[in-house]
Design an enzyme around this catalytic site. Sequence first.
Site, PDB file in Angstrom:
ATOM      1  N   SER A   9     -11.025   6.323   5.542  1.00  0.00           N
ATOM      2  CA  SER A   9     -10.747   6.516   4.112  1.00  0.00           C
ATOM      3  C   SER A   9     -12.063   6.571   3.359  1.00  0.00           C
ATOM      4  O   SER A   9     -13.055   5.957   3.785  1.00  0.00           O
ATOM      5  CB  SER A   9      -9.917   5.338   3.581  1.00  0.00           C
ATOM      6  OG  SER A   9      -9.842   5.387   2.172  1.00  0.00           O
ATOM      7  N   TYR A  27      -8.769  -3.537   3.085  1.00  0.00           N
ATOM      8  CA  TYR A  27      -8.531  -2.155   3.522  1.00  0.00           C
ATOM      9  C   TYR A  27      -9.859  -1.419   3.699  1.00  0.00           C
ATOM     10  O   TYR A  27     -10.093  -0.783   4.729  1.00  0.00           O
ATOM     11  CB  TYR A  27      -7.646  -1.464   2.480  1.00  0.00           C
ATOM     12  CG  TYR A  27      -7.388   0.001   2.719  1.00  0.00           C
ATOM     13  CD1 TYR A  27      -6.557   0.406   3.765  1.00  0.00           C
ATOM     14  CD2 TYR A  27      -7.938   0.979   1.894  1.00  0.00           C
ATOM     15  CE1 TYR A  27      -6.290   1.760   3.970  1.00  0.00           C
ATOM     16  CE2 TYR A  27      -7.676   2.329   2.099  1.00  0.00           C
ATOM     17  CZ  TYR A  27      -6.855   2.708   3.134  1.00  0.00           C
ATOM     18  OH  TYR A  27      -6.587   4.049   3.345  1.00  0.00           O
TER      19      TYR A  27
END
Length: 268
Positions: free
Chosen positions: A144, A157
């Site tokens: 990401s 995350y």
Amino acid sequence: MANLDSLDNKVVWITGASSGLGKALAQECALQGAQIILSARRFDELENVRVGLLHPDHHISIAMDITDESQVRHAYEQVLAKKGRIDWLINNAGLSQRALISETTMQTERAIMEVDYFSQVFLTKTVLPTFLKQKSGRIVFVSSVAGLLGTQYRASYSAAKAAIHMWANSLRAEVAQDGIDVSVIFPGFVKTNVSINALNGDGKAQGHDNEATANGLDADEFATQSIKALMSGEEYIVVGGAKEKLGVFVSRLSPRTLYKMIRKMRVK
């Protein structure tokens, strides 16, 4: 870096394939002629995706919980029994987060790391002997942009996505002589249920979308760009809007400027 003219009859195993990015990647790979192995926890949802793919009978659904090592091993045995080889492994299954560090329990920190890091590592290590035996293949990780930047509400995350990126870099160097390629995709905001399914501090699904994701890139467009880049042998693939690409550029040029930009961000 191997270039591929086509994915014709290549066996592509995609995790997290029941929705979102995984589903879009499956659709694009099927259009390019690949035979897809769809994996996620729920078999019926995988089947819904499979029957919507081009040439549905070329593809198979194999349900597994990616955090359960015995289920992963069993799935791998089924893949080899049914297809005999794996050309691409796309580690896409993932779990996001929308909570401040001060609100996030250690249990939630570990849950995110388990799905987004350890389970990807385990599946890749499980499949690696097949790639080594074949002396060919591509292992793909969906990281990401958050894993390159680190932003508010996404600490665990971002950390997990950064960790898998670094692990992939080490893997790439170690298997380069064995005909195996390793690619990492860094999506920015893409229209999926990622925000709805993201964990709050207590480890429960947030249950609502946010503006950035709702206004993000279409999942189909993400998949088209990603598969094109993978087929041309790219290893570091940033797919997102101008804002995310700018952030990645600034992160390399001037981390200090990036940190100031992130402090002003209002994205939850």
